[in-house]
Design a protein around this motif. Structure first.
Motif, PDB file in Angstrom:
ATOM      1  N   ILE A  67      14.154  13.270 -10.254  1.00 15.44           N
ATOM      2  CA  ILE A  67      13.952  14.417  -8.711  1.00 15.44           C
ATOM      3  C   ILE A  67      13.653  13.162  -7.782  1.00 15.44           C
ATOM      4  CG2 ILE A  67      12.113  14.984  -7.717  1.00 15.44           C
ATOM      5  CD1 ILE A  67       9.986  15.357 -10.521  1.00 15.44           C
ATOM      6  N   LEU A  68      14.699  14.094  -6.901  1.00  8.68           N
ATOM      7  CA  LEU A  68      15.017  13.146  -5.438  1.00  8.68           C
ATOM      8  C   LEU A  68      13.783  13.287  -4.206  1.00  8.68           C
ATOM      9  CD1 LEU A  68      18.942  15.175  -5.123  1.00  8.68           C
ATOM     10  CD2 LEU A  68      18.151  12.875  -6.207  1.00  8.68           C
ATOM     11  N   TRP A  69      14.296  12.478  -3.855  1.00  9.05           N
ATOM     12  CA  TRP A  69      13.482  13.082  -2.258  1.00  9.05           C
ATOM     13  C   TRP A  69      13.942  14.217  -1.273  1.00  9.05           C
ATOM     14  CZ3 TRP A  69       8.933  10.481  -0.374  1.00  9.05           C
ATOM     15  CH2 TRP A  69       8.801  10.434   0.265  1.00  9.05           C
ATOM     16  N   GLY A  70      14.737  14.482  -1.486  1.00  6.25           N
ATOM     17  CA  GLY A  70      15.357  15.422  -0.852  1.00  6.25           C
ATOM     18  C   GLY A  70      13.841  17.180  -0.972  1.00  6.25           C
ATOM     19  N   GLU A  71      14.551  17.294  -2.616  1.00  9.77           N
ATOM     20  CA  GLU A  71      13.500  18.318  -3.340  1.00  9.77           C
ATOM     21  C   GLU A  71      11.602  17.837  -3.068  1.00  9.77           C
ATOM     22  OE1 GLU A  71      14.615  18.046  -7.676  1.00  9.77           O
ATOM     23  OE2 GLU A  71      16.149  17.335  -6.893  1.00  9.77           O
ATOM     24  N   ILE A  72      11.342  17.574  -3.021  1.00 11.12           N
ATOM     25  CA  ILE A  72       9.626  17.116  -2.873  1.00 11.12           C
ATOM     26  C   ILE A  72       9.132  16.534  -1.272  1.00 11.12           C
ATOM     27  CG2 ILE A  72       9.652  16.120  -5.027  1.00 11.12           C
ATOM     28  CD1 ILE A  72       8.635  13.608  -2.354  1.00 11.12           C
ATOM     29  N   VAL A  73      10.067  16.108  -0.496  1.00  7.51           N
ATOM     30  CA  VAL A  73       9.435  15.908   1.030  1.00  7.51           C
ATOM     31  C   VAL A  73       8.750  18.170   1.955  1.00  7.51           C
ATOM     32  CG1 VAL A  73      10.935  14.898   2.054  1.00  7.51           C
ATOM     33  CG2 VAL A  73      11.876  16.381   1.876  1.00  7.51           C
ATOM     34  N   THR A 128       0.753  -0.967   0.289  1.00  7.02           N
ATOM     35  CA  THR A 128      -0.322  -0.076  -0.254  1.00  7.02           C
ATOM     36  C   THR A 128       0.794   1.218  -0.466  1.00  7.02           C
ATOM     37  OG1 THR A 128      -1.900  -0.782   0.763  1.00  7.02           O
ATOM     38  CG2 THR A 128      -1.658   1.352   1.237  1.00  7.02           C
ATOM     39  N   VAL A 129       1.787   1.124   0.848  1.00  9.24           N
ATOM     40  CA  VAL A 129       2.566   1.856   0.893  1.00  9.24           C
ATOM     41  C   VAL A 129       3.503   2.782  -0.089  1.00  9.24           C
ATOM     42  CG1 VAL A 129       4.047   3.907   1.937  1.00  9.24           C
ATOM     43  CG2 VAL A 129       1.955   2.308   3.866  1.00  9.24           C
ATOM     44  N   PHE A 130       4.089   1.523  -0.266  1.00 11.07           N
ATOM     45  CA  PHE A 130       4.808   1.622  -1.591  1.00 11.07           C
ATOM     46  C   PHE A 130       4.197   2.080  -2.595  1.00 11.07           C
ATOM     47  CE2 PHE A 130       7.304  -0.398  -5.527  1.00 11.07           C
ATOM     48  CZ  PHE A 130       8.614   0.065  -5.509  1.00 11.07           C
ATOM     49  N   HIS A 131       3.590   1.849  -3.405  1.00 17.56           N
ATOM     50  CA  HIS A 131       2.414   2.308  -4.100  1.00 17.56           C
ATOM     51  C   HIS A 131       2.215   3.468  -3.991  1.00 17.56           C
ATOM     52  CE1 HIS A 131       2.555  -2.432  -5.640  1.00 17.56           C
ATOM     53  NE2 HIS A 131       0.698  -2.856  -5.064  1.00 17.56           N
ATOM     54  N   LEU A 132       1.495   4.527  -3.102  1.00 16.04           N
ATOM     55  CA  LEU A 132       1.936   5.608  -2.638  1.00 16.04           C
ATOM     56  C   LEU A 132       3.270   6.740  -3.099  1.00 16.04           C
ATOM     57  CD1 LEU A 132      -0.244   5.302   0.784  1.00 16.04           C
ATOM     58  CD2 LEU A 132      -1.138   6.179  -2.104  1.00 16.04           C
ATOM     59  N   GLY A 133       3.763   5.800  -2.257  1.00 17.67           N
ATOM     60  CA  GLY A 133       5.141   6.277  -3.235  1.00 17.67           C
ATOM     61  C   GLY A 133       5.325   6.378  -4.564  1.00 17.67           C
ATOM     62  N   LEU A 134       4.680   5.186  -5.508  1.00 18.51           N
ATOM     63  CA  LEU A 134       5.017   5.937  -6.752  1.00 18.51           C
ATOM     64  C   LEU A 134       4.137   6.599  -7.732  1.00 18.51           C
ATOM     65  CD1 LEU A 134       4.913   4.473  -9.582  1.00 18.51           C
ATOM     66  CD2 LEU A 134       3.564   3.166  -9.600  1.00 18.51           C
ATOM     67  N   LEU A 184       2.796   9.387  -5.957  1.00 22.39           N
ATOM     68  CA  LEU A 184       3.870  10.403  -5.454  1.00 22.39           C
ATOM     69  C   LEU A 184       4.125  10.903  -6.535  1.00 22.39           C
ATOM     70  CD1 LEU A 184       4.165  12.720  -3.337  1.00 22.39           C
ATOM     71  CD2 LEU A 184       5.931  11.484  -2.247  1.00 22.39           C
ATOM     72  N   ARG A 185       4.780  10.198  -7.121  1.00 22.76           N
ATOM     73  CA  ARG A 185       6.176  10.207  -8.142  1.00 22.76           C
ATOM     74  C   ARG A 185       5.661  10.855  -9.328  1.00 22.76           C
ATOM     75  NH1 ARG A 185       8.605  12.384 -11.227  1.00 22.76           N
ATOM     76  NH2 ARG A 185      10.714  11.650 -12.315  1.00 22.76           N
ATOM     77  N   LEU A 186       4.920  10.127  -9.690  1.00 29.24           N
ATOM     78  CA  LEU A 186       3.928  10.979 -10.753  1.00 29.24           C
ATOM     79  C   LEU A 186       2.912  11.949 -10.713  1.00 29.24           C
ATOM     80  CD1 LEU A 186       1.551   7.145 -11.235  1.00 29.24           C
ATOM     81  CD2 LEU A 186       3.661   8.011 -12.504  1.00 29.24           C
ATOM     82  N   ALA A 187       2.045  12.556  -9.132  1.00 30.46           N
ATOM     83  CA  ALA A 187       2.135  13.579  -8.893  1.00 30.46           C
ATOM     84  C   ALA A 187       2.795  14.377  -9.202  1.00 30.46           C
ATOM     85  CB  ALA A 187       1.252  13.373  -7.610  1.00 30.46           C
ATOM     86  N   HIS A 228      10.909   4.732  -0.861  1.00 34.34           N
ATOM     87  CA  HIS A 228      11.893   3.673  -1.348  1.00 34.34           C
ATOM     88  C   HIS A 228      10.241   4.070  -2.153  1.00 34.34           C
ATOM     89  CE1 HIS A 228      13.743   0.154  -2.875  1.00 34.34           C
ATOM     90  NE2 HIS A 228      12.625  -0.677  -2.219  1.00 34.34           N
ATOM     91  N   GLY A 229       9.368   3.522  -2.840  1.00 32.99           N
ATOM     92  CA  GLY A 229       8.240   3.083  -3.705  1.00 32.99           C
ATOM     93  C   GLY A 229       8.647   4.795  -4.695  1.00 32.99           C
ATOM     94  N   PHE A 230       8.752   5.611  -4.156  1.00 35.69           N
ATOM     95  CA  PHE A 230       9.055   6.911  -5.124  1.00 35.69           C
ATOM     96  C   PHE A 230      10.474   6.769  -5.387  1.00 35.69           C
ATOM     97  CE2 PHE A 230      11.184  11.278  -5.750  1.00 35.69           C
ATOM     98  CZ  PHE A 230      10.014  12.352  -5.770  1.00 35.69           C
ATOM     99  N   GLU A 231      11.573   6.392  -5.082  1.00 37.27           N
ATOM    100  CA  GLU A 231      12.161   6.743  -5.700  1.00 37.27           C
ATOM    101  C   GLU A 231      12.915   5.519  -6.177  1.00 37.27           C
ATOM    102  OE1 GLU A 231      16.060   8.458  -2.232  1.00 37.27           O
ATOM    103  OE2 GLU A 231      15.564   6.334  -2.117  1.00 37.27           O
ATOM    104  N   THR A 232      11.925   4.048  -6.075  1.00 36.95           N
ATOM    105  CA  THR A 232      12.584   2.816  -7.097  1.00 36.95           C
ATOM    106  C   THR A 232      11.607   3.429  -8.416  1.00 36.95           C
ATOM    107  OG1 THR A 232      12.455   1.635  -4.962  1.00 36.95           O
ATOM    108  CG2 THR A 232      11.645   0.957  -7.163  1.00 36.95           C
ATOM    109  N   ALA A 233      10.007   4.523  -8.493  1.00 34.94           N
ATOM    110  CA  ALA A 233       9.726   4.273  -9.203  1.00 34.94           C
ATOM    111  C   ALA A 233      10.617   5.318 -10.346  1.00 34.94           C
ATOM    112  CB  ALA A 233       8.363   5.317  -9.037  1.00 34.94           C
ATOM    113  N   ASP A 234      10.895   6.960  -9.460  1.00 38.12           N
ATOM    114  CA  ASP A 234      12.298   8.179 -10.005  1.00 38.12           C
ATOM    115  C   ASP A 234      13.277   7.167 -11.149  1.00 38.12           C
ATOM    116  OD1 ASP A 234      12.729  10.967 -10.517  1.00 38.12           O
ATOM    117  OD2 ASP A 234      14.004   9.872 -10.178  1.00 38.12           O
TER     118      ASP A 234
END
Length: 393
Positions: free
Chosen positions: A383-389, A20-26, A28-31, A362-368
């Motif tokens: 896009i780095l995680w640090g740029e969007i948190v 669930t959370v991994f997919h939310l990370g994906l 987020l990367r699309l969003a 992890h979901g966000f970075e893997t998707a990116d």
């Protein structure tokens, strides 16, 4: 020359709240690049169904805009996942009503989804777009039983375009986590069943249902990725308007800490696990589906990517033959944390806030790394995680 991609088919695997959370990370990367509006079809199993149910329920049963997802939906989902326990609520209901163990125990999980996560409404209350396929397994037919806004059923039993099903029931049927939810017993309307044209999804001829009820189990029993409603090896995309496929696979890796061959006890709460032979069969099914998808992608028959849990950014870069603009290793999750995410138990328990953020990241970075590394259209730079948190409340 840039390629304009009009419609995505998004496939989200099972894997409990880890998935669930991994997919939310994906998502987020699309969003962050305003791509959620491109999603035309969703096909989900178990943890993926939980993720999309959270998205819809926190967006008024509508697919959210990218800004709404970032500013409202994701923060609310974080609260529900870190402050409430579906697992605890379901177990408590089982203790209060022990006779439910003899019937449709999955109904307790559906009730917990409504009370704990506020998953309300019916499948027909949702917008028609994106079309959402919730995958479960039908005990009577042995086939992939699907719920969508338009119809329910499988190709052997038939499809019904009129029967209304609560979202909580459909998701509970898809997410029957072993030893927690159990089966959903679904009453069947006697009329309105049809064989459908697989190319158009339209009813062809009426059929008589084979029973008055069906017993539905976790969609991962049939196939844990959920690819079948979207892509057929012989036909390509089921919906010919789809341009690209994104598969997010957060399935558990086959564990190496072996116990007794028939053992069902675990050292982790709730101290039970499926028999290893079940895990092996599930792993082989997932691997075969993955190979079919990757062969179609690498041969150029379809445009798509596979985003896989448990892979570091460095590993993805090496496989894709690319490098990040930022080569500082500390900019990404380290290998130890990636392994820890991959080993997170498949359950529906309450998460620690730190666990939520690590899996989401992890979901966000893997998707990116996957979308950019494999040169997926419209994702031209990392896009780095640090740029969007700071953008997420």
């Amino acid at each position: 020359m840039s390629i304009s991609v009009e419609k995505y088919a998004l496939v989200l695997s099972g894997g409990g709240v880890r998935a669930t959370v991994f997919h939310l990370g994906l998502l987020l990367r699309l969003a962050v690049e305003d791509r959620l509006r491109k999603v035309a079809i969703l096909s989900t199993v178990s943890g993926g169904s939980l993720a999309v149910a959270l998205v819809f329920s926190n967006a008024g049963l509508r697919w959210p805009s990218s800004d709404s997802f970032i500013e409202k939906v994701l923060p609310q989902a974080r609260v529900l996942l870190t402050e409430r326990s579906l697992q605890g609520k379901t177990l408590l209901r089982t203790i209060v009503r022990p006779w439910s163990l003899l019937g449709s125990r999955g109904k307790l999980f559906a009730d917990a989804l409504e009370d704990c996560w506020e998953i309300r409404g019916t499948m027909k209350d949702l917008d028609e777009t994106p079309q959402w396929f919730i995958n479960s397994t039908c005990y009577e037919t042995g086939r992939n039983w699907r719920f969508s806004q338009r119809h329910i059923g499988d190709w052997k039993f038939g499809h019904n375009f009129q029967q209304t099903v609560p979202i909580s029931i459909a998701v509970a049927a898809s997410a029957a986590i072993p030893y927690l939810a159990g089966m959903i017993r679904l009453g069947i309307e006697p009329d309105g069943w049809y064989n459908i044209n697989p190319a158009t999804d339209e009813p062809v001829r009426p059929v008589k249902p084979m029973s008055t009820t069906v017993r539905l189990w976790d969609g991962g029993v049939y196939e844990n990725l959920g690819v079948e409603p979207v892509y057929k090896p012989q036909r390509g995309f089921v919906d010919k308007n789809i341009d690209s496929l994104i598969v997010s696979d957060a399935s558990a890796y086959l564990r190496e800490d072996l116990g007794p061959a028939s053992g069902v006890f675990s050292s982790q709460f709730p101290f039970l696990r499926p028999p290893r032979l079940f895990d092996i069969a599930t792993e082989q099914s997932r691997a075969l589906r993955t190979r079919l998808i990757m062969e179609a992608i690498t041969s150029g028959r379809i445009r798509g990517v596979l985003v896989r849990l448990g892979r570091s950014v460095e590993y993805i870069d090496n496989q894709a033959g690319t490098t990040h603009e930022n080569t500082n290793p500390s900019a990404f999750l380290d290998t130890e944390n990636v392994i820890r995410v991959a080993n997170y138990a498949t359950n529906a328990s309450q998460m620690e806030a730190a666990e939520f953020e690590t899996i989401l990241r992890h979901g966000f970075e893997t998707a990116d790394a996957t979308l950019v590394g494999y040169r997926f259209p419209e994702f031209s730079h990392h896009i780095l995680w640090g740029e969007i948190v700071g953008r997420v409340p």
